[in-house]
Design an enzyme around this catalytic site. Structure first.
Site, short mmCIF file in Angstrom:
data_model
loop_
_atom_site.label_atom_id
_atom_site.label_comp_id
_atom_site.label_asym_id
_atom_site.label_seq_id
_atom_site.Cartn_x
_atom_site.Cartn_y
_atom_site.Cartn_z
CG PHE A 260 -1.50 1.00 1.58
CD1 PHE A 260 -2.24 1.93 0.82
CD2 PHE A 260 -1.58 1.27 3.02
CE1 PHE A 260 -3.14 3.04 1.11
CE2 PHE A 260 -2.37 2.61 3.36
CZ PHE A 260 -3.04 3.34 2.61
CB ILE A 261 2.97 2.87 2.57
CG1 ILE A 261 1.58 3.13 3.69
CG2 ILE A 261 3.90 4.03 2.80
CD1 ILE A 261 2.27 2.91 5.10
CG LEU B 100 4.76 -10.38 -4.75
CD1 LEU B 100 4.56 -11.05 -5.97
CD2 LEU B 100 4.47 -9.02 -4.69
CB ALA C 129 9.30 -5.35 3.35
CD GLN D 115 2.87 -9.21 11.71
OE1 GLN D 115 1.77 -8.80 11.23
NE2 GLN D 115 2.99 -8.25 12.85
CE1 TYR E 298 3.51 -3.12 12.62
CE2 TYR E 298 2.59 -1.60 14.12
CZ TYR E 298 3.06 -1.84 12.78
OH TYR E 298 3.37 -1.15 11.74
CB VAL F 232 -11.14 2.15 11.09
CG1 VAL F 232 -10.31 3.26 11.07
CG2 VAL F 232 -12.41 2.30 11.31
CG PHE G 274 -15.12 -2.14 17.72
CD1 PHE G 274 -15.80 -3.48 18.27
CD2 PHE G 274 -14.40 -2.15 16.58
CE1 PHE G 274 -15.56 -4.80 17.46
CE2 PHE G 274 -14.38 -3.59 15.84
CZ PHE G 274 -14.83 -4.79 16.29
#
Ligand SMILES: NC(=O)c1ccc[n+]([C@@H]2O[C@H](COP(=O)([O-])OP(=O)(O)OC[C@H]3O[C@@H](n4cnc5c(N)ncnc54)[C@H](O)[C@@H]3O)[C@@H](O)[C@H]2O)c1
Length: 308
Positions: free
Chosen positions: A11-12, A33, A73, A75, A140, A183, A200
């Protein structure tokens, strides 16, 4: 200028590559990918399908002689990092070290790396500035913090200049529905499919939503910024709070559809308010976000609608 973009099919990354190509830079992408798409890749960039953990990465660096690297790149899912801290650590930390070792061995002078607002956790006061205490609430966020420390040491020991960019909630065309900041992507997909969106809690929780084109511009600018502006971290944000109810209303407006939403129990551990100061990036880099949220959401909705 010859640039490597890791995660450039994402995306970015793909928006960043587009802006680099517009600047006349030569771009090589490495991407496994896993979430990125070949279709996102600019036809004038070269895609090498490779993992950042690959032990032949240094050979690619030797052949290509990059001037600088944009390392995106990763996770990118916060919940996944809670369930799989080992894999999060492997991709996000060992992946960074593999890239930095290739830089060191081949004389790359500058690296820009994606960090995240997740490094701050639940901050006591807003706006969050770069000096705010780092209290990540997920693995993360912790690997993002640790990446920044690795970069500072690589700069100190091996003189590789760096910038770490703490993005707020990024949205825009080509965003997947996993990862961070999802979101907008999740609501947009539901609205396009005429489904009811779920909010939520009371929907009063706020986030700092920044358009991907503005983030891509910051990614490019730091690669050519003067030395006096680098070897540090920057927030990349709009410095504006938008609550989830208002976000939903703007998206229904963009789609020209009546609002269809339901309220769900609040999620445990969710941060209620978030907004990042962008003063440092505006003052030191001369960068500023230009896309108004309503316009960015219209673009995002119409891009997704065309895909459906
Ligand atoms: N989207 C946001 O709101 C946001 C906010 C803060 C930080 N970030 C950070 O920005 C960066 C880009 O995120 P994005 O939103 O574009 O996500 P994305 O999933 O679209 O992009 C990540 C890219 O990296 C690739 N990739 C993942 N693991 C890889 C590996 N081991 N080897 C090679 N390629 C690999 C994926 O295929 C994908 O193309 C990430 O570092 C993320 O943590 C994103």
């Amino acid at each position: 200028m010859r640039v490597l973009v890791t995660g450039g099919a994402g995306f970015i990354g793909s928006h960043s590559v587009d802006k680099m190509i517009e600047r006349g830079w030569e771009v090589v992408i490495i991407d496994n990918l896993s979430t990125g798409l070949r279709a996102n890749v600019n036809a004038r960039a070269r895609l090498v399908e490779m993992d950042v953990l690959d032990n032949t990465l240094v050979e690619l660096f030797s052949q290509e002689k990059f001037d600088c690297v944009l390392h995106l790149a990763a996770q990118t899912s916060v919940p996944y990092s809670i369930d799989h801290p080992d894999i999060d650590c492997q991709v996000n930390l060992l992946g960074l070290v593999n890239v930095m070792e290739a830089c060191r061995k081949t004389g790359v002078k500058r690296v820009a790396v994606a960090s995240s607002a997740a490094v701050y956790g639940d901050a006591a006061s807003l706006p969050i500035v770069e000096e705010t205490e780092l209290k990540p609430g997920s693995f993360y966020g912790l690997t993002k913090c640790t990446k920044e420390k690795y970069l500072a040491l690589y700069s100190q020991i091996y003189h590789i200049d760096y910038v770490a960019l703490r993005y707020a909630n990024v949205y825009g065309e080509r965003q997947g529905d996993g990862g961070e900041g999802g979101v907008v992507s999740i609501f947009t997909r539901k609205i396009a499919a005429d489904q009811t969106i779920g909010i939520f809690g009371d929907g009063g929780q706020t986030r700092d939503f920044i358009y991907v084109g503005d983030v891509a511009e910051a990614n490019c600018q730091v690669l050519t910024a003067p030395l006096s502006a680098i070897n540090r971290v920057y927030n990349v944000s709009t410095q504006t709070q938008t609550n989830v109810n208002d976000l939903a209303a703007l998206l229904f407006q963009a789609a020209a559809k009546p609002a269809k939403m339901k309220y769900l129990p609040a999620r445990n551990g969710d941060i209620y308010h978030s907004m990042l100061s962008n003063k440092a990036a505006v003052t030191s880099l001369g960068w500023k976000p230009v896309m108004p949220l309503a316009d960015g959401l219209i673009r995002t909705y119409h891009w997704l609608k065309k895909k459906c």
